[in-house]
Design a protein around this motif. Structure first.
Motif, PDB file in Angstrom:
ATOM      1  N   SER A   3       0.844  -1.191   0.000  1.00  0.00           N
ATOM      2  CA  SER A   3       0.000   0.000   0.000  1.00  0.00           C
ATOM      3  C   SER A   3       0.883   1.245   0.000  1.00  0.00           C
ATOM      4  CB  SER A   3      -0.887  -0.013   1.243  1.00  0.00           C
ATOM      5  OG  SER A   3      -1.652   1.155   1.282  1.00  0.00           O
ATOM      6  N   LYS A   4       0.482   2.213  -0.799  1.00  0.00           N
ATOM      7  CA  LYS A   4       1.269   3.432  -0.904  1.00  0.00           C
ATOM      8  C   LYS A   4       0.772   4.476   0.077  1.00  0.00           C
ATOM      9  CE  LYS A   4       2.517   2.919  -5.788  1.00  0.00           C
ATOM     10  NZ  LYS A   4       3.963   2.820  -5.609  1.00  0.00           N
ATOM     11  N   LYS A   5       1.650   5.382   0.442  1.00  0.00           N
ATOM     12  CA  LYS A   5       1.236   6.553   1.217  1.00  0.00           C
ATOM     13  C   LYS A   5       1.301   7.763   0.286  1.00  0.00           C
ATOM     14  CE  LYS A   5       1.641   9.389   5.231  1.00  0.00           C
ATOM     15  NZ  LYS A   5       1.609   9.374   6.675  1.00  0.00           N
ATOM     16  N   ILE A   6       0.259   8.585   0.337  1.00  0.00           N
ATOM     17  CA  ILE A   6       0.155   9.710  -0.592  1.00  0.00           C
ATOM     18  C   ILE A   6      -0.088  11.002   0.187  1.00  0.00           C
ATOM     19  CG2 ILE A   6      -1.106  10.651  -2.581  1.00  0.00           C
ATOM     20  CD1 ILE A   6      -1.906   7.793  -3.301  1.00  0.00           C
ATOM     21  N   ILE A   7       0.667  12.032  -0.156  1.00  0.00           N
ATOM     22  CA  ILE A   7       0.387  13.393   0.332  1.00  0.00           C
ATOM     23  C   ILE A   7      -0.485  14.055  -0.726  1.00  0.00           C
ATOM     24  CG2 ILE A   7       1.369  15.647   0.915  1.00  0.00           C
ATOM     25  CD1 ILE A   7       3.996  14.118   1.661  1.00  0.00           C
ATOM     26  N   ILE A   8      -1.645  14.545  -0.320  1.00  0.00           N
ATOM     27  CA  ILE A   8      -2.565  15.217  -1.245  1.00  0.00           C
ATOM     28  C   ILE A   8      -2.588  16.701  -0.895  1.00  0.00           C
ATOM     29  CG2 ILE A   8      -4.955  15.344  -2.083  1.00  0.00           C
ATOM     30  CD1 ILE A   8      -5.280  12.404  -1.090  1.00  0.00           C
ATOM     31  N   VAL A   9      -2.337  17.546  -1.884  1.00  0.00           N
ATOM     32  CA  VAL A   9      -2.324  18.992  -1.645  1.00  0.00           C
ATOM     33  C   VAL A   9      -3.614  19.590  -2.199  1.00  0.00           C
ATOM     34  CG1 VAL A   9      -1.089  21.153  -2.014  1.00  0.00           C
ATOM     35  CG2 VAL A   9       0.192  19.006  -1.814  1.00  0.00           C
ATOM     36  N   GLY A  10      -4.488  20.063  -1.291  1.00  0.00           N
ATOM     37  CA  GLY A  10      -5.738  20.703  -1.692  1.00  0.00           C
ATOM     38  C   GLY A  10      -6.954  19.838  -1.399  1.00  0.00           C
ATOM     39  N   GLN A  11      -8.008  20.480  -0.849  1.00  0.00           N
ATOM     40  CA  GLN A  11      -9.257  19.759  -0.588  1.00  0.00           C
ATOM     41  C   GLN A  11     -10.444  20.509  -1.189  1.00  0.00           C
ATOM     42  OE1 GLN A  11     -11.510  19.886   2.949  1.00  0.00           O
ATOM     43  NE2 GLN A  11     -12.903  18.493   1.887  1.00  0.00           N
ATOM     44  N   GLY A  12     -10.286  20.876  -2.468  1.00  0.00           N
ATOM     45  CA  GLY A  12     -11.454  21.322  -3.220  1.00  0.00           C
ATOM     46  C   GLY A  12     -12.199  20.094  -3.709  1.00  0.00           C
ATOM     47  N   VAL A  13     -12.900  20.226  -4.817  1.00  0.00           N
ATOM     48  CA  VAL A  13     -13.638  19.081  -5.349  1.00  0.00           C
ATOM     49  C   VAL A  13     -12.662  17.963  -5.731  1.00  0.00           C
ATOM     50  CG1 VAL A  13     -15.205  18.288  -7.152  1.00  0.00           C
ATOM     51  CG2 VAL A  13     -15.512  20.539  -6.188  1.00  0.00           C
ATOM     52  N   SER A  14     -11.583  18.310  -6.440  1.00  0.00           N
ATOM     53  CA  SER A  14     -10.643  17.274  -6.899  1.00  0.00           C
ATOM     54  C   SER A  14      -9.958  16.568  -5.732  1.00  0.00           C
ATOM     55  CB  SER A  14      -9.587  17.885  -7.827  1.00  0.00           C
ATOM     56  OG  SER A  14     -10.168  18.291  -9.041  1.00  0.00           O
ATOM     57  N   GLY A  15      -9.471  17.338  -4.762  1.00  0.00           N
ATOM     58  CA  GLY A  15      -8.797  16.746  -3.610  1.00  0.00           C
ATOM     59  C   GLY A  15      -9.735  15.894  -2.775  1.00  0.00           C
ATOM     60  N   THR A  16     -10.976  16.342  -2.647  1.00  0.00           N
ATOM     61  CA  THR A  16     -11.975  15.574  -1.891  1.00  0.00           C
ATOM     62  C   THR A  16     -12.244  14.236  -2.576  1.00  0.00           C
ATOM     63  OG1 THR A  16     -13.013  17.531  -0.933  1.00  0.00           O
ATOM     64  CG2 THR A  16     -14.402  15.579  -1.130  1.00  0.00           C
ATOM     65  N   LEU A  17     -12.482  14.275  -3.887  1.00  0.00           N
ATOM     66  CA  LEU A  17     -12.794  13.038  -4.609  1.00  0.00           C
ATOM     67  C   LEU A  17     -11.587  12.112  -4.686  1.00  0.00           C
ATOM     68  CD1 LEU A  17     -15.602  12.351  -5.840  1.00  0.00           C
ATOM     69  CD2 LEU A  17     -15.345  14.766  -5.392  1.00  0.00           C
ATOM     70  N   PHE A  18     -10.410  12.675  -4.897  1.00  0.00           N
ATOM     71  CA  PHE A  18      -9.211  11.830  -4.972  1.00  0.00           C
ATOM     72  C   PHE A  18      -8.971  11.141  -3.625  1.00  0.00           C
ATOM     73  CE2 PHE A  18      -4.514  11.295  -4.726  1.00  0.00           C
ATOM     74  CZ  PHE A  18      -4.409  10.320  -5.716  1.00  0.00           C
ATOM     75  N   SER A  19      -9.115  11.878  -2.532  1.00  0.00           N
ATOM     76  CA  SER A  19      -8.898  11.266  -1.210  1.00  0.00           C
ATOM     77  C   SER A  19      -9.979  10.231  -0.904  1.00  0.00           C
ATOM     78  CB  SER A  19      -8.853  12.350  -0.117  1.00  0.00           C
ATOM     79  OG  SER A  19     -10.037  13.124  -0.100  1.00  0.00           O
ATOM     80  N   TRP A  20     -11.198  10.471  -1.390  1.00  0.00           N
ATOM     81  CA  TRP A  20     -12.279   9.489  -1.214  1.00  0.00           C
ATOM     82  C   TRP A  20     -11.899   8.157  -1.872  1.00  0.00           C
ATOM     83  CZ3 TRP A  20     -16.675   7.816   0.941  1.00  0.00           C
ATOM     84  CH2 TRP A  20     -17.462   6.891   0.248  1.00  0.00           C
ATOM     85  N   PHE A  21     -11.410   8.214  -3.112  1.00  0.00           N
ATOM     86  CA  PHE A  21     -11.054   6.970  -3.797  1.00  0.00           C
ATOM     87  C   PHE A  21      -9.790   6.344  -3.210  1.00  0.00           C
ATOM     88  CE2 PHE A  21     -14.012   8.583  -7.047  1.00  0.00           C
ATOM     89  CZ  PHE A  21     -14.813   7.452  -7.154  1.00  0.00           C
ATOM     90  N   CYS A  22      -8.881   7.164  -2.680  1.00  0.00           N
ATOM     91  CA  CYS A  22      -7.746   6.600  -1.941  1.00  0.00           C
ATOM     92  C   CYS A  22      -8.257   5.790  -0.751  1.00  0.00           C
ATOM     93  CB  CYS A  22      -6.817   7.716  -1.449  1.00  0.00           C
ATOM     94  SG  CYS A  22      -5.785   8.446  -2.727  1.00  0.00           S
ATOM     95  N   ALA A  23      -9.237   6.357  -0.036  1.00  0.00           N
ATOM     96  CA  ALA A  23      -9.801   5.659   1.126  1.00  0.00           C
ATOM     97  C   ALA A  23     -10.481   4.352   0.698  1.00  0.00           C
ATOM     98  CB  ALA A  23     -10.797   6.567   1.851  1.00  0.00           C
ATOM     99  N   GLN A  24     -11.165   4.370  -0.448  1.00  0.00           N
ATOM    100  CA  GLN A  24     -11.846   3.158  -0.933  1.00  0.00           C
ATOM    101  C   GLN A  24     -10.848   2.052  -1.273  1.00  0.00           C
ATOM    102  OE1 GLN A  24     -15.345   3.285  -0.703  1.00  0.00           O
ATOM    103  NE2 GLN A  24     -14.523   5.137   0.221  1.00  0.00           N
ATOM    104  N   HIS A  25      -9.625   2.457  -1.631  1.00  0.00           N
ATOM    105  CA  HIS A  25      -8.589   1.470  -1.977  1.00  0.00           C
ATOM    106  C   HIS A  25      -7.632   1.211  -0.797  1.00  0.00           C
ATOM    107  CE1 HIS A  25     -10.045   2.275  -6.034  1.00  0.00           C
ATOM    108  NE2 HIS A  25      -9.410   1.183  -6.420  1.00  0.00           N
ATOM    109  N   ASN A  26      -8.038   1.684   0.383  1.00  0.00           N
ATOM    110  CA  ASN A  26      -7.225   1.497   1.596  1.00  0.00           C
ATOM    111  C   ASN A  26      -5.801   2.042   1.455  1.00  0.00           C
ATOM    112  OD1 ASN A  26      -9.271   0.154   3.114  1.00  0.00           O
ATOM    113  ND2 ASN A  26      -8.916  -1.657   1.846  1.00  0.00           N
TER     114      ASN A  26
END
Length: 356
Positions: A3-26
């Motif tokens: 499993s990878k660790k990812i730093i996500i910069v920004g929590q607009g629509v894109s950051g919110t959705l990207f982090s959501w799918f990261c969570a779905q993939h554990n």
């Protein structure tokens, strides 16, 4: 694979959705965001419209992107215990006979999503209009005013959120990892909106920033459950009786602030269009991260393979972000290919230029 660790910069629509799918993939991730109040995500109506422009053209990849967005927002809403998306129609008031003719011509060609309004006369109570109305459906409102804070609150409770401005001087990128202050990760993915145009890794991409403005009004007598469109869009915004009135595209602007000129012209339009009273509650403006080609920027940097981007959604962030956030996660985890028109590999030559 690990499993990878990812730093996500920004929590607009894109950051919110990207982090959501990261969570779905554990995937292990942390978001860094500075909570700007005038970011486009916090200013936007959250509108998903299946057709676009005066020629009533079906949006890009509509058959894939729209059902995917609806399903994703429903799933996020279910997890957070909120209504993240509402399905409704757009009542399209024809501003002149030519626009009506264009709409009818599209209908005669059996274009999807459009029809003529069946019970039109009731609208006379609320609006002034001369040339009739069309209906566009389904359209959607994504409730960003509820969704973004609810997701942020959830991430804070999981210690997956750092509330601060991102500082590039604190980022170290090596061949196999990235480090930001004391956080070591496999990847950093920038969902940084307009700031992407000055991002040292991605500023060479053909961004075409534009500014939009909106006035928030209270009009309790307007029928709910519809989006109204004439020379502007009137969209339900948060609570019942509150509407978002916008938008404009300004390509040359001095700052991101609301302008008196927009407020005056919007008031004039509302005064001539609405028959019911309204009250202005707020005036918002924001700069959007649009692109020259009107296609998003998705993927990993050709030179720095552990630096990624999800950006450039322009005015269509709510519809495009779910699908391309999911694609980027699948690309990172399973090396699945990205949609060619969105993949930043198309700009590999520009991004590979030596930096001054």
């Amino acid at each position: 694979m690990d499993s990878k660790k990812i730093i996500i910069v920004g929590q607009g629509v894109s950051g919110t959705l990207f982090s959501w799918f990261c969570a779905q993939h554990n995937l292990d991730f942390i978001i860094i965001d500075n909570a700007l109040t005038n970011s486009p995500s916090k200013t936007a109506a959250g509108l998903i419209n299946p057709v676009t422009g005066r020629r009533v053209v079906t949006v890009w990849m509509d058959d894939i992107i729209l059902p995917f967005a609806e399903k994703t927002y429903k799933e996020i809403g279910a997890q957070l215990g909120i209504e993240a998306i509402s399905k409704m129609n757009i009542v399209d008031f024809f501003p002149n006979p030519f626009m009506k003719e264009s709409f009818l011509k599209k209908m005669s060609l059996q274009a999807p999503y459009i029809s003529l309004a069946k019970d039109e006369p009731y609208l006379n109570e609320y609006f002034n209009y001369e040339f009739g109305t069309g209906i566009i459906e389904p359209a959607y409102i994504v409730h960003l005013q509820q969704l973004l804070p609810a997701w942020r609150k959830h991430l804070l409770s999981e210690n997956k959120f750092i509330e601060q401005s991102f500082n590039f001087n604190r980022l170290q990128v090596s061949d196999h990892s990235v480090q930001y202050e004391n956080i070591v990760a496999d990847l950093v993915v920038f969902c940084d909106g307009v700031e992407g145009s000055e991002n040292p890794y991605f500023h060479l991409l053909p961004f075409a920033l534009n500014k939009g403005e909106a006035i928030i009004i209270e009009a309790p007598e307007l029928p709910v459950g519809h989006i109204y469109k004439k020379s502007m869009t009137l969209a339900p915004f948060g609570e019942p009786g509150i509407f978002w009135a916008g938008t404009n595209y300004i390509w040359e602007f001095d700052d991101h602030l609301p302008t008196e000129a927009f407020r005056k012209s919007t008031e004039q339009n509302l005064n001539s269009w609405l028959k019911v009273p309204y009250k202005i509650l707020d005036h918002k403006a924001a700069v959007r991260p649009a692109t020259v080609e009107r296609r998003p920027f998705v993927g990993l940097h050709p030179l720095y393979k552990n630096v990624g981007i999800l950006n450039g959604m322009g005015t269509k962030g709510c519809s495009l972000a779910p699908y391309f956030a999911s694609q980027l996660v699948q690309h990172i985890v399973h090396q699945q290919p990205l949609e060619k028109e969105a993949d930043i590999a198309r700009h590999a030559r520009i991004l590979s230029r030596p930096q001054a």
